[in-house]
Scaffold this motif. Sequence first.
Motif, PDB file in Angstrom:
ATOM      1  N   TYR A 127      36.636 -27.753 -20.451  1.00  0.00           N
ATOM      2  CA  TYR A 127      36.544 -27.696 -18.989  1.00  0.00           C
ATOM      3  C   TYR A 127      35.300 -28.395 -18.473  1.00  0.00           C
ATOM      4  N   LEU A 128      34.160 -28.171 -19.159  1.00  0.00           N
ATOM      5  CA  LEU A 128      32.919 -28.824 -18.731  1.00  0.00           C
ATOM      6  C   LEU A 128      33.081 -30.338 -18.771  1.00  0.00           C
ATOM      7  N   LEU A 129      33.693 -30.817 -19.857  1.00  0.00           N
ATOM      8  CA  LEU A 129      33.921 -32.254 -20.004  1.00  0.00           C
ATOM      9  C   LEU A 129      34.754 -32.785 -18.853  1.00  0.00           C
ATOM     10  N   LEU A 130      35.845 -32.069 -18.578  1.00  0.00           N
ATOM     11  CA  LEU A 130      36.780 -32.499 -17.548  1.00  0.00           C
ATOM     12  C   LEU A 130      36.100 -32.557 -16.185  1.00  0.00           C
ATOM     13  N   ILE A 131      35.384 -31.458 -15.847  1.00  0.00           N
ATOM     14  CA  ILE A 131      34.827 -31.359 -14.497  1.00  0.00           C
ATOM     15  C   ILE A 131      33.594 -32.258 -14.331  1.00  0.00           C
ATOM     16  N   PHE A 132      32.602 -32.077 -15.219  1.00  0.00           N
ATOM     17  CA  PHE A 132      31.310 -32.728 -14.977  1.00  0.00           C
ATOM     18  C   PHE A 132      31.231 -34.149 -15.532  1.00  0.00           C
ATOM     19  N   ALA A 133      32.011 -34.449 -16.564  1.00  0.00           N
ATOM     20  CA  ALA A 133      31.929 -35.797 -17.134  1.00  0.00           C
ATOM     21  C   ALA A 133      33.032 -36.695 -16.598  1.00  0.00           C
ATOM     22  N   VAL A 134      34.278 -36.180 -16.562  1.00  0.00           N
ATOM     23  CA  VAL A 134      35.389 -37.057 -16.171  1.00  0.00           C
ATOM     24  C   VAL A 134      35.512 -37.137 -14.648  1.00  0.00           C
ATOM     25  N   TRP A 135      35.588 -35.991 -13.958  1.00  0.00           N
ATOM     26  CA  TRP A 135      35.786 -36.028 -12.507  1.00  0.00           C
ATOM     27  C   TRP A 135      34.518 -36.394 -11.756  1.00  0.00           C
ATOM     28  N   LEU A 136      33.429 -35.660 -12.054  1.00  0.00           N
ATOM     29  CA  LEU A 136      32.211 -35.888 -11.268  1.00  0.00           C
ATOM     30  C   LEU A 136      31.351 -37.016 -11.844  1.00  0.00           C
ATOM     31  N   GLY A 137      31.471 -37.238 -13.151  1.00  0.00           N
ATOM     32  CA  GLY A 137      30.721 -38.319 -13.777  1.00  0.00           C
ATOM     33  C   GLY A 137      29.222 -38.102 -13.810  1.00  0.00           C
ATOM     34  N   TRP A 138      28.752 -36.832 -13.747  1.00  0.00           N
ATOM     35  CA  TRP A 138      27.310 -36.574 -13.738  1.00  0.00           C
ATOM     36  C   TRP A 138      26.673 -36.750 -15.112  1.00  0.00           C
ATOM     37  N   PHE A 139      27.409 -36.411 -16.149  1.00  0.00           N
ATOM     38  CA  PHE A 139      26.852 -36.450 -17.508  1.00  0.00           C
ATOM     39  C   PHE A 139      27.777 -37.291 -18.390  1.00  0.00           C
ATOM     40  N   PRO A 140      27.222 -37.900 -19.454  1.00  0.00           N
ATOM     41  CA  PRO A 140      28.086 -38.663 -20.358  1.00  0.00           C
ATOM     42  C   PRO A 140      29.086 -37.736 -21.057  1.00  0.00           C
ATOM     43  N   ALA A 141      30.272 -38.250 -21.349  1.00  0.00           N
ATOM     44  CA  ALA A 141      31.302 -37.431 -21.974  1.00  0.00           C
ATOM     45  C   ALA A 141      31.101 -37.328 -23.470  1.00  0.00           C
ATOM     46  N   ILE A 142      30.616 -38.401 -24.093  1.00  0.00           N
ATOM     47  CA  ILE A 142      30.486 -38.387 -25.552  1.00  0.00           C
ATOM     48  C   ILE A 142      29.109 -38.900 -25.978  1.00  0.00           C
ATOM     49  N   GLY A 143      28.809 -38.665 -27.248  1.00  0.00           N
ATOM     50  CA  GLY A 143      27.597 -39.199 -27.846  1.00  0.00           C
ATOM     51  C   GLY A 143      26.394 -38.309 -27.602  1.00  0.00           C
ATOM     52  N   ALA A 144      25.247 -38.752 -28.163  1.00  0.00           N
ATOM     53  CA  ALA A 144      24.038 -37.956 -28.078  1.00  0.00           C
ATOM     54  C   ALA A 144      22.948 -38.673 -27.298  1.00  0.00           C
TER      55      ALA A 144
END
Lengths: 322, 316
Positions: free
Chosen positions: B150-167
């Motif tokens: 869910y965090l990935l979906l909301i904050f990385a995919v929809w909002l784009g605030w944080f990177p979805a993958i990697g370190a």
Amino acid sequence: MSELLLSVKNLSVSYDTEAGSLQALRRANLAARAGEVIGIVGESGCGKSTLASALINLLATNARVVEGSVDFNGRDILSLSAEEKRHVRGRHIAMIFQDPMTSFNPVLRLGDQLVDFQDQLDLPQREKRERACAMLARVGIPDPAYNMNRYVHELSGGMRQRVAIAAALLMTPDVLIADEPTTALDVTMEAQIIHLMRELRHDYNGAIIVITHHLGLVGELCDRVYVMYAGQVVEEGSTDDIYHNPRHPYTQALNACDPAHLEEAVATLPTIAGRLPDLVTPPQGCSFVDRCPIATTHCRNAPPAMVEVAAGHHALCHEARR
Amino acid sequence: MLNYAIKRIGLAVLIIFLVMLAMYAMVFLVPGDPASLALGPRATPELKQALMESMGLDKPVYVQVWNFFRNALTGDLGYDVWSKRPVADMILEVFPQTLFLGAVALGTAVVLGIGLGCLAVLWRGSLADRLLAVLSVSMISVPSFVIAIYLLLIFAVWLGWFPAIGAGEAGNVKSQIQAVILPAAAIGITWVGYIARLVRASMLDVMGANHVRTARAFGLTERKIVLRYALRIAIIPTIAILAVGFGSILSSAVFVETVFSRPGIGSLITGAVLKRNYPVVMGAVLFMTAFYLFVVTAADLLMAYLDPRIRDVLRG
């Protein structure tokens, strides 16, 4: 007569409970003078612990002062601000708690706690340690410097109670309250602690208030006694009066139950028949009416007033004057 | 205290040895020998024989166990079947990433959990206290991989605030911190709930204790009572739970690192399991066990330091 230190006037305290408002203390009066040792006796639930909590200003969060005052140094300490109350506690009115095992912090060294208890004194840390050490020696703790570094669970019951007494005396308070000071101890230790407290009486100038259900302790220590029943002070007088010439039927019954008063061995100890009245709805007349051997219809209907039966001897009973 | 420390450390070493034995047993209980699994069905017998020898699998089992144990003690955990790199190097390369992730997750959870727990104590019985209770229980009951997705979906995919993958980029602290926030939240949220509940319960317990009443009766300030007299006792159950819970944090790292495609011990183990890369699996699991034991032992020593009664029980 010596200086009046503390006076409780018409104090009523209630606890808000699910069953309703429990009237734990009803119009209690008490006066403590310098150099005097006062006993407060009564069975469990009679309001003596509530009275003690009110005196040290540590009533439970669900307790409410309905009326009355606790006057100390010309001020009602119940109406002080939280910060002012804090300054009275420990410094002016100190307490020896009932169970010394649980009344010290288990994870701090006793010496560190004794130093913390002097927070209100403006002294260097080292001097506070020395004072604590000297006081431990005074109450008969062997090797006080070593015992300062120990934890409460490492001491015996008698030693713990001695430390508790030392703690309360550290601040040279004006009023010292001892809540059941010997209840947690065995008989030998009890005798030693009573002996210690009698000794301390001589160099202590303030008032001592001993709260107990143990009549023997009162006889050994106290000058004056207040007998409490169902939230009320029912009799007040010198220890001699209370022991040898009790005027309230409850005091008479209490005395009759004290094993020390028995002439010969009995199979079962005497008890007072009946139970305490429900304090959510206290009886209209006298509180003791259901257990009283001399009660009349008048006792059931009208609340008794405090009557002076002799100089300095009062009883809350319709029949006391006869 | 020193005696106690020595006892605890000795026990930890014994546990590591038993875990190694169990792991060795596991490898032998799984059908098929590691060499044929690694080389596939078309390998020649000679090739298989050579690999068996290089992995030490031709020797009797007790010799193998002894060799593995002895090598592990000297820091030699064997070699990757595919790349021939030392397993120890591979672990040390990715471990800082897992440690960083775990530390951020746990550190945030401890700070937020103790904070919320103390607020609940201050506001006890009020609507806010009850809302905090509902919030904490929800945090505890949702599994971390669900939260991660869910965090990935909301904050990385929809909002784009944080990177979805990697370190994050190596050497770029800002991008590394940005990359760690979502996975750390996925792991830590459960623990915020746990710690808040635990701190609330133990604080209420301690604040009602007789010794706190004594401290009040001597006119100590409420601040000093909470910080010096109460918190030190109230924190002990939390430390005990955290130490045990650290194991579950390590295992959620396995999921979370996979979901967020982060390098780390978790994704190293997942990858090695999929490729039947036994030396890597064994080495990494052993390393995690040792690290976990280190944390638990440290927590036990910390508790004994905070509470003299624990010291006495252990001494007596």
